[in-house]
Design a protein around this motif. Structure first.
Motif, PDB file in Angstrom:
ATOM      1  N   ILE A 208      99.810  69.681 -75.964  1.00 20.31           N
ATOM      2  CA  ILE A 208     100.263  70.869 -75.458  1.00 20.31           C
ATOM      3  C   ILE A 208     100.082  71.948 -76.493  1.00 20.31           C
ATOM      4  O   ILE A 208     100.515  71.826 -77.594  1.00 20.31           O
ATOM      5  N   SER A 210     100.802  75.641 -77.468  1.00 20.46           N
ATOM      6  CA  SER A 210     101.906  76.696 -77.196  1.00 20.46           C
ATOM      7  C   SER A 210     101.846  77.827 -78.014  1.00 20.46           C
ATOM      8  O   SER A 210     101.315  77.774 -79.176  1.00 20.46           O
ATOM      9  N   GLU A 235      99.447  87.439 -68.680  1.00 18.67           N
ATOM     10  CA  GLU A 235      98.520  86.594 -68.683  1.00 18.67           C
ATOM     11  C   GLU A 235      97.537  86.144 -69.998  1.00 18.67           C
ATOM     12  O   GLU A 235      97.369  87.306 -70.640  1.00 18.67           O
ATOM     13  N   LYS A 251      90.348  77.922 -70.096  1.00 20.62           N
ATOM     14  CA  LYS A 251      91.297  78.280 -69.072  1.00 20.62           C
ATOM     15  C   LYS A 251      91.653  79.611 -69.067  1.00 20.62           C
ATOM     16  O   LYS A 251      91.777  80.348 -70.100  1.00 20.62           O
ATOM     17  N   LEU A 254      96.294  82.093 -67.674  1.00 16.87           N
ATOM     18  CA  LEU A 254      97.416  81.218 -67.762  1.00 16.87           C
ATOM     19  C   LEU A 254      98.855  82.160 -68.024  1.00 16.87           C
ATOM     20  O   LEU A 254      98.999  83.332 -68.546  1.00 16.87           O
ATOM     21  N   LYS A 255      99.897  81.649 -67.565  1.00 15.33           N
ATOM     22  CA  LYS A 255     101.326  82.034 -67.782  1.00 15.33           C
ATOM     23  C   LYS A 255     102.194  81.037 -68.328  1.00 15.33           C
ATOM     24  O   LYS A 255     102.050  79.897 -68.193  1.00 15.33           O
ATOM     25  N   SER A 258     102.983  77.825 -72.650  1.00 17.46           N
ATOM     26  CA  SER A 258     102.237  76.711 -73.284  1.00 17.46           C
ATOM     27  C   SER A 258     101.371  76.255 -71.944  1.00 17.46           C
ATOM     28  O   SER A 258     101.625  76.541 -70.868  1.00 17.46           O
ATOM     29  N   THR A 259     100.566  75.441 -72.272  1.00 19.18           N
ATOM     30  CA  THR A 259      99.584  74.830 -71.386  1.00 19.18           C
ATOM     31  C   THR A 259      99.071  73.323 -71.882  1.00 19.18           C
ATOM     32  O   THR A 259      99.233  73.206 -73.128  1.00 19.18           O
ATOM     33  N   THR A 260      98.843  72.435 -71.089  1.00 16.91           N
ATOM     34  CA  THR A 260      98.317  71.146 -71.513  1.00 16.91           C
ATOM     35  C   THR A 260      96.859  71.005 -71.415  1.00 16.91           C
ATOM     36  O   THR A 260      96.308  71.583 -70.313  1.00 16.91           O
TER      37      THR A 260
END
Length: 290
Positions: A208, A210, A235, A251, A254-255, A258-260
């Motif tokens: 993850i 973040s 974004e 990627k 994104l909003k 965090s993103t995986t």
């Protein structure tokens, strides 16, 4: 088969044959086969940046620069052709393949670049020189102002004074002359702003990523009003690069904080994660293990 080889003198001699010659060819170089069996004929193959002298077999002229190789084919009566392992060489002048920032405070490589931190940009070179005079380092900021950089041979010592992009340049002489200038851009953020966190790190499957406020040891009691506030509606984009700066993952739009990302099938090693959030560029290292 082993008994046949052990009892066949000509084959024993072939397996002891090797290619000898220079590892660096500036203008020309001569290569020979050590311990060829009696009556052996040697022919040669070469990379595209070399050409063989038709009057002097095994002597090659450089017609370019970069990684190269030579290959010997031995022809013996009754045994046919046997190709020896290629000898890898470098042809002509060269430039660095990549600069890696070494954090002198942490005594480790670190892609999270902050102002006021001493970094040494270390060059990856096929044939590094021991003579500091063979390296010309310079660094420029976004306003094309030359910055102070202290050269140390294969490395250049630098402290960024303000946030923004800096271009690090190196011109290198490997003994064949001065090669083309290698340039690479780096973004330094103001200490005390946002930073990337990755968990788990190292990872063997996914992690993850973040965006968090950077908090130093003496700022743990910092008031909420002075912290950098993350905009949940903004974004942002993420890119991951491998150790030769090839794009591995991208990627966008994104909003959230965090993103995986999945690292399944990735090679073991250190990857650079780069995030563009508003006007900030955030970077961090991700270690992938099996």
């Amino acid at each position: 088969m082993k008994d046949f080889i052990d009892n066949t003198t000509i084959l024993q001699n072939v397996f002891h044959s090797t290619i000898s010659g220079p590892s660096l060819v500036c203008s020309s170089g001569t290569f020979t086969v050590n311990n060829p069996p009696d009556g052996t004929t040697v022919t040669w193959n070469e990379s595209r940046n070399l050409t063989e002298d038709p009057l002097n077999p095994g002597t090659f002229t450089a017609i370019g620069s970069g990684a190269g190789w030579v290959e010997a084919i031995l022809t013996t009566t009754g045994c046919g052709e046997i190709t020896l392992p290629r000898k890898n060489i470098w042809v002509g002048t060269e430039e660095a393949t990549v600069f890696s920032p070494f954090d002198l405070n942490q005594n480790a490589y670190n892609w999270y670049l902050t102002t006021g931190t001493p970094f040494e940009f270390r060059a990856s070179l096929p044939h590094p020189s021991d003579d500091a005079a063979d390296y010309i380092w310079t660094v420029w900021d976004q306003q094309q102002q030359i910055m102070t950089l202290c050269p140390s041979g294969t490395g250049g010592y630098f402290v960024a004074s303000h946030e923004g992009y800096y271009t690090v340049n190196l011109k290198f002489n490997n003994g064949c002359g001065w090669g083309d200038i290698k340039s690479q851009d780096f973004y330094f953020i103001q200490s005390g702003s946002l930073m990337l966190q990755m968990s788990p790190n190292p990872t063997s499957g996914e992690t993850i990523v973040s965006i968090e406020p950077e908090v130093s040891e003496d700022e743990t009691l910092k008031s909420a009003s002075s912290e950098t506030i993350f905009d949940e509606n903004a974004e942002w984009a993420l890119e991951v690069y491998d150790n030769v700066q090839s794009l591995k993952l991208k990627k966008q739009k994104l909003k959230g904080k965090s993103t995986t990302i999945s690292t399944q099938g990735w090679k073991e090693g250190v990857y650079m994660v780069r995030v563009k959030y508003k006007d900030d560029i955030l970077t961090g290292k991700l270690v992938v293990k099996k």
